[in-house]
Design an enzyme around this catalytic site. Structure first.
Site, PDB file in Angstrom:
ATOM      1  N   HIS A  56       0.861  -1.200   0.000  1.00 24.78           N
ATOM      2  CA  HIS A  56       0.000   0.000   0.000  1.00 24.78           C
ATOM      3  C   HIS A  56       0.889   1.239   0.000  1.00 24.78           C
ATOM      4  O   HIS A  56       1.348   1.691   1.040  1.00 24.78           O
ATOM      5  CB  HIS A  56      -0.923  -0.036   1.223  1.00 24.78           C
ATOM      6  CG  HIS A  56      -1.913   1.083   1.273  1.00 24.78           C
ATOM      7  ND1 HIS A  56      -3.068   1.015   2.028  1.00 24.78           N
ATOM      8  CD2 HIS A  56      -1.940   2.314   0.691  1.00 24.78           C
ATOM      9  CE1 HIS A  56      -3.758   2.141   1.907  1.00 24.78           C
ATOM     10  NE2 HIS A  56      -3.085   2.959   1.098  1.00 24.78           N
ATOM     11  N   HIS A 115      -9.514   1.260  -1.225  1.00 23.37           N
ATOM     12  CA  HIS A 115      -9.481   1.855   0.114  1.00 23.37           C
ATOM     13  C   HIS A 115     -10.901   1.772   0.672  1.00 23.37           C
ATOM     14  O   HIS A 115     -11.853   2.176  -0.007  1.00 23.37           O
ATOM     15  CB  HIS A 115      -9.085   3.328   0.037  1.00 23.37           C
ATOM     16  CG  HIS A 115      -7.627   3.582  -0.212  1.00 23.37           C
ATOM     17  ND1 HIS A 115      -6.951   3.049  -1.262  1.00 23.37           N
ATOM     18  CD2 HIS A 115      -6.729   4.317   0.482  1.00 23.37           C
ATOM     19  CE1 HIS A 115      -5.684   3.461  -1.213  1.00 23.37           C
ATOM     20  NE2 HIS A 115      -5.518   4.238  -0.169  1.00 23.37           N
ATOM     21  N   GLU A 128     -11.289   3.642   5.997  1.00 25.70           N
ATOM     22  CA  GLU A 128     -10.228   4.512   6.543  1.00 25.70           C
ATOM     23  C   GLU A 128     -10.940   5.610   7.350  1.00 25.70           C
ATOM     24  O   GLU A 128     -10.781   5.711   8.554  1.00 25.70           O
ATOM     25  CB  GLU A 128      -9.391   5.090   5.403  1.00 25.70           C
ATOM     26  CG  GLU A 128      -8.251   6.022   5.872  1.00 25.70           C
ATOM     27  CD  GLU A 128      -7.503   6.683   4.698  1.00 25.70           C
ATOM     28  OE1 GLU A 128      -8.052   6.741   3.584  1.00 25.70           O
ATOM     29  OE2 GLU A 128      -6.372   7.173   4.929  1.00 25.70           O
ATOM     30  N   ASP A 156       1.895   3.973   2.887  1.00 24.57           N
ATOM     31  CA  ASP A 156       0.858   4.818   2.283  1.00 24.57           C
ATOM     32  C   ASP A 156       1.472   5.992   1.507  1.00 24.57           C
ATOM     33  O   ASP A 156       1.625   5.903   0.283  1.00 24.57           O
ATOM     34  CB  ASP A 156      -0.122   5.304   3.367  1.00 24.57           C
ATOM     35  CG  ASP A 156      -1.493   5.676   2.822  1.00 24.57           C
ATOM     36  OD1 ASP A 156      -1.741   5.498   1.623  1.00 24.57           O
ATOM     37  OD2 ASP A 156      -2.334   6.140   3.616  1.00 24.57           O
TER      38      ASP A 156
END
Ligand code: ADE
Ligand code: ZN
Length: 333
Positions: free
Chosen positions: A14, A194, A197, A274
């Site tokens: 990721h 995603h 989150e 990320d």
């Protein structure tokens, strides 16, 4: 412990390439493209990288990516990230890129993908690092625009492994992209998204049942019994990003990060950076700060590193090769 983490062979699953754009390189590329940026010094940039939520960050992230113009810019950006992978013992990486961030500014899809993929090829040759690309659709834009991006990607299909879904989560549920994911899967792309989150558990359900994802990026808000059960049953991993979660206030601090609870519930978790240029650390820093906050054992770190290969999109034989390296490292350390 820090030495153990740094030397542990690992994969990153990721990572947004635009989020790996370090300020020093951003200044250099802006200068060579004659583009003025808002900041006059690295200190000023670092001061600006203080966020209250995902959108706060995204505004700055898209502005930063605006200095990328030529194939060489995309090459240099990707090369810098892959050099950092070599230093961090990242043996395999699955890199997300956001074509629409660039095509919307008039940059050709080909310019973006050529720069990125050439750097990946060069890194495999020089460092032995393997990589896949994940083309991510921006969820704040329409599904129609995502379809246009899918269309543009087709001549370069051989360079792209998967499709993803990123950007502003709240108000942009996975279901908005049902049709384009269906079409992407038909083209042979592996779906990821995603979810959870900032968005609710319902978005994770949609990612599973409507987009048919093979991994969930983040997934922090998965704590509903039947949802956890379903994720475990499907044997799907969550790509967790500790420093991102802290920077974007998804968690108050790393001590309250749910990763240990996730593992206890049987979820498969991987650790990732990320957007390392924005959140204060590359992948090893994510492992290190999480280990310190939650007092993770070497065995737990070993499991996380193993997961990173197990839940990659590599073929089974290559996974086994990498996992045996992790096992061999662990048995000696
Ligand atoms: N794009 C880059 N980083 C992201 C994140 N953490 N969430 C959603 N979109 C992103
Ligand atoms: Zn992300």
């Amino acid at each position: 412990m820090q030495r153990f983490i740094r030397q542990l062979p690992k994969a990153e699953l990721h990572l947004h390439i635009e989020g790996s754009f370090q300020p020093e390189l951003m200044f250099a590329i802006a200068q060579r493209n004659n583009i003025k940026i808002k900041y006059t010094s690295i200190e000023e940039v670092k001061e600006a990288y203080k966020f209250d939520c995902l959108q706060d960050f995204l505004d700055i992230y898209y502005a930063g990516a605006g200095v990328l113009i030529t194939e060489a810019d995309f090459y240099d950006l990707t090369w810098a990230y892959l050099e950092s992978c070599a230093k961090e013992n990242v043996r395999h990486t699955e890199i997300m890129f956001d074509p629409q961030t660039h095509t919307d500014r008039g940059i050709a899809f080909e310019t973006v993908i050529s720069g990125i993929s050439k750097a990946c090829k060069a890194a495999e040759k020089k460092f032995g690092i393997t990589s896949f690309l994940i083309m991510s659709y921006l969820r704040h834009l329409s599904e129609e625009k995502a379809f246009k991006t899918l269309e543009e990607s087709l001549p370069f299909k051989h360079l792209i492994k998967a499709v993803g879904l990123d950007s502003s989560e709240r108000g942009n549920p996975p279901s908005k992209f049902k049709n384009v994911f269906e079409a992407s899967i038909k083209e042979g792309y592996v779906p990821v998204a995603h979810a959870g989150e900032e968005g609710p558990a319902a978005y994770i359900w949609e990612a599973l049942n409507i987009l048919h994802v093979r991994r969930i990026d983040h997934g922090n808000n998965c704590f509903e019994d039947d949802l956890i059960e379903e994720i475990v049953k499907r044997d799907i991993a969550l790509t967790i990003c500790p420093l991102s979660n802290k920077a974007l206030k998804v968690v108050d601090d790393l001590k309250s990060h749910p990763v240990k609870k996730m593992i206890e519930r049987g979820l498969k978790v991987t650790i990732n950076s990320d957007d390392p240029a924005y959140f204060g650390g590359q992948i090893n820093q994510n492992y290190i700060e999480l280990q310190e906050a939650l007092d993770l054992s070497k065995e737990e770190l070993f499991e996380l590193a193993k997961n990173s290969f197990q839940y990659s999109f590599l073929d089974e034989l290559t996974k086994e090769k990498y996992i045996s390296e992790v096992v061999s490292f662990y048995s000696k350390n």
